[in-house]
Enzyme design. Structure first.
Site, PDB file in Angstrom:
ATOM      1  N   LEU A 242      -1.866 102.822   7.832  1.00 12.89           N
ATOM      2  CA  LEU A 242      -2.259 101.466   8.200  1.00 12.89           C
ATOM      3  C   LEU A 242      -2.666 101.414   9.667  1.00 12.89           C
ATOM      4  O   LEU A 242      -3.607 100.705  10.039  1.00 12.89           O
ATOM      5  CB  LEU A 242      -1.115 100.483   7.929  1.00 12.89           C
ATOM      6  CG  LEU A 242      -1.414  99.033   8.312  1.00 12.89           C
ATOM      7  CD1 LEU A 242      -2.583  98.477   7.508  1.00 12.89           C
ATOM      8  CD2 LEU A 242      -0.171  98.163   8.119  1.00 12.89           C
ATOM      9  N   TYR A 243      -1.939 102.162  10.509  1.00 15.38           N
ATOM     10  CA  TYR A 243      -2.321 102.222  11.928  1.00 15.38           C
ATOM     11  C   TYR A 243      -3.769 102.665  12.073  1.00 15.38           C
ATOM     12  O   TYR A 243      -4.562 102.040  12.782  1.00 15.38           O
ATOM     13  CB  TYR A 243      -1.396 103.189  12.670  1.00 15.38           C
ATOM     14  CG  TYR A 243      -1.857 103.514  14.077  1.00 15.38           C
ATOM     15  CD1 TYR A 243      -1.842 102.556  15.074  1.00 15.38           C
ATOM     16  CD2 TYR A 243      -2.329 104.801  14.390  1.00 15.38           C
ATOM     17  CE1 TYR A 243      -2.285 102.853  16.361  1.00 15.38           C
ATOM     18  CE2 TYR A 243      -2.758 105.106  15.666  1.00 15.38           C
ATOM     19  CZ  TYR A 243      -2.743 104.128  16.652  1.00 15.38           C
ATOM     20  OH  TYR A 243      -3.186 104.425  17.919  1.00 15.38           O
ATOM     21  N   ALA A 244      -4.141 103.745  11.375  1.00 15.86           N
ATOM     22  CA  ALA A 244      -5.512 104.237  11.442  1.00 15.86           C
ATOM     23  C   ALA A 244      -6.487 103.199  10.910  1.00 15.86           C
ATOM     24  O   ALA A 244      -7.585 103.001  11.467  1.00 15.86           O
ATOM     25  CB  ALA A 244      -5.636 105.532  10.644  1.00 15.86           C
ATOM     26  N   THR A 246      -6.188  99.950  10.992  1.00 19.65           N
ATOM     27  CA  THR A 246      -6.390  98.860  11.957  1.00 19.65           C
ATOM     28  C   THR A 246      -7.287  99.298  13.111  1.00 19.65           C
ATOM     29  O   THR A 246      -8.053  98.499  13.643  1.00 19.65           O
ATOM     30  CB  THR A 246      -5.047  98.348  12.514  1.00 19.65           C
ATOM     31  OG1 THR A 246      -4.348  99.408  13.189  1.00 19.65           O
ATOM     32  CG2 THR A 246      -4.177  97.787  11.406  1.00 19.65           C
TER      33      THR A 246
END
Length: 432
Positions: A242-244, A246
């Site tokens: 999810l970090y990637a 975003t």
């Protein structure tokens, strides 16, 4: 706590480039329709989280802190203006978001040292110990850099800062970092990395004049890409976390604001930054802590006993890349939210180009700490981490003059020296 910013990079004066004026234009492998799809998809994610999810305790705490703060007072305004004062003939006036963070504090110190006006903003969240962030802030404060205690989602606060100061540049380094934490608190990533970015861009596009924007993307956008080394032209539509996702969304959103409003935007894809004053959630940091405490450390391995490797990049090299990107950024072309011409849009990898296996990282730490690590090797979990990162930095070399100079052992030696000193001083203070 030291009276000086020990081990903060001594970056030389403003970078100048007379030879190269080529503007790198971001070319997505997807069609325009796919770009629109990505933008709408991630805006939908924002709506989902903010409408269906309850407010997180940290967000509520941040809002309460802002409500009780004294920002906007005459004394506060004076501090902002003093911090923004340019002390060199051709200096810039820079708003640095995430200024109490790892990269943000180093970049703020480097800009201040060369005479630029610098105003910082940070919400001092509790993703990791806020005390470390406050210590970074204190060092900046002693150097004359004022860090505002506030959130990039507070549009009123951002507009107030732009009313007080005519910023020439925004160095946007505020973000919710970490790959694994996204599985525990996904909303924080949407709140900071997407909603916060949009809020900042909204304020910047309405400013007159508009600032040029340099912001931190991430090497994580390469996701499941198996082609190495990673190039800016490679596909980034298969994020592994999810970090990637975003950060990928951030690049699409930034491109949209560049296209519609004429904002000059440069995105920097950092590769595993390490060094003094670093983040405690990073492997090199907590490996050092646990080795010294005699605790076992977990080293993950890929399927079939494959090695996990990272393109570790020392903080001084990252800072030089950030300043070079700022110095070569062209002016935005809009005014008051209206575009007047095509604006510069660039994406650069900032890495070291020398991936090192995590096992080798541990061996270097054992040598520097003179302590044998208690290693526990386990299969890599499905938590968003990737097996390998490797930066192709040829574009940054050509356009920015970027040239990393610190190998992993040299950088870790500086980190270990700082860590031992910092922990020693922290223990003395806690015993008072």
């Amino acid at each position: 706590m030291s009276q000086h910013m020990d081990n903060i990079p001594s970056t030389p004066g403003k970078f100048k480039s007379d030879k190269y004026h080529y503007i790198y234009r971001f070319r997505s492998h997807s069609s325009l329709a796919k770009l629109v799809f990505w933008s709408f998809f991630f805006f939908s994610v924002i709506c989902f989280f903010f409408l269906l999810s309850p407010s997180s305790p940290s967000a509520d705490k941040s809002r309460r802190a802002l409500e009780n703060s004294t920002w906007g007072s005459p004394e506060w305004e004076k501090k902002v203006r003093q911090s923004a004062h340019v002390r060199s003939g051709r200096g810039h006036t820079v708003l640095v978001t995430g200024a109490a963070g790892f990269v943000g504090s180093h970049v703020s110190a480097a800009l201040n040292r060369r005479g630029d006006g610098v105003v910082g903003i940070d919400n001092f969240n509790n993703y990791y110990d806020p005390e470390l962030k406050r210590h970074r802030r204190d060092l900046l404060d002693r150097a004359g850099v004022f860090v505002v205690d506030g959130d990039i989602n507070d549009a009123e606060l951002l507009r107030k800062l732009f009313d007080l100061v005519e910023f020439t540049h925004v160095m946007h380094l505020a973000a919710q970092a970490g790959v694994r934490y996204a599985m525990q608190n996904p909303k924080s990533y949407v709140n900071s990395n997407i909603a916060g970015l949009v809020n900042l861009l909204e304020v910047c596009k309405s400013a007159d004049p508009q600032p040029a924007i340099i912001w931190a993307s991430s090497s994580s956008v390469y996701g499941l890409n198996s082609k190495v080394p990673f190039s800016e032209k490679d596909r980034t539509d298969h994020p592994a976390s999810l970090y990637a996702a975003t950060k990928k969304a951030g690049e699409a959103i930034a491109h949209t604001y560049n296209h519609i409003y004429g904002l000059s935007i440069t995105g920097l894809r950092f590769f595993t930054v390490y060094g003094p004053w670093g983040r405690p959630d990073m492997a090199y940091f907590f490996f050092t802590r646990d080795i010294l405490k005699g605790k076992p450390i977990t080293i993950f391995e890929a399927p079939d006993h494959g090695s996990v490797a990272r393109d570790f990049t020392y903080i001084d090299d990252i800072v030089k890349g950030c300043l070079a990107a700022l110095d070569t950024a062209k002016k935005s072309t809009g005014s008051g939210g209206k575009k007047k011409g095509a604006a510069q849009f660039r994406i650069f990898n900032l890495g070291n180009t020398s991936p090192v296996e995590v096992g080798k990282l541990v061996s270097i730490l054992e040598k520097l700490l003179k302590v044998k690590a208690k290693r526990k090797v386990l299969p890599m979990p499905r938590n968003g981490d990737v097996q390998y990162t490797h930066a192709n930095i040829s574009l940054a070399q050509r356009e920015l003059g970027y040239k990393p100079t610190t190998d992993l052992e040299s950088g870790l030696k500086k980190f270990v020296r700082w860590y031992i000193t910092y922990q020693s001083k922290s223990k003395k203070k806690s015993s008072w």
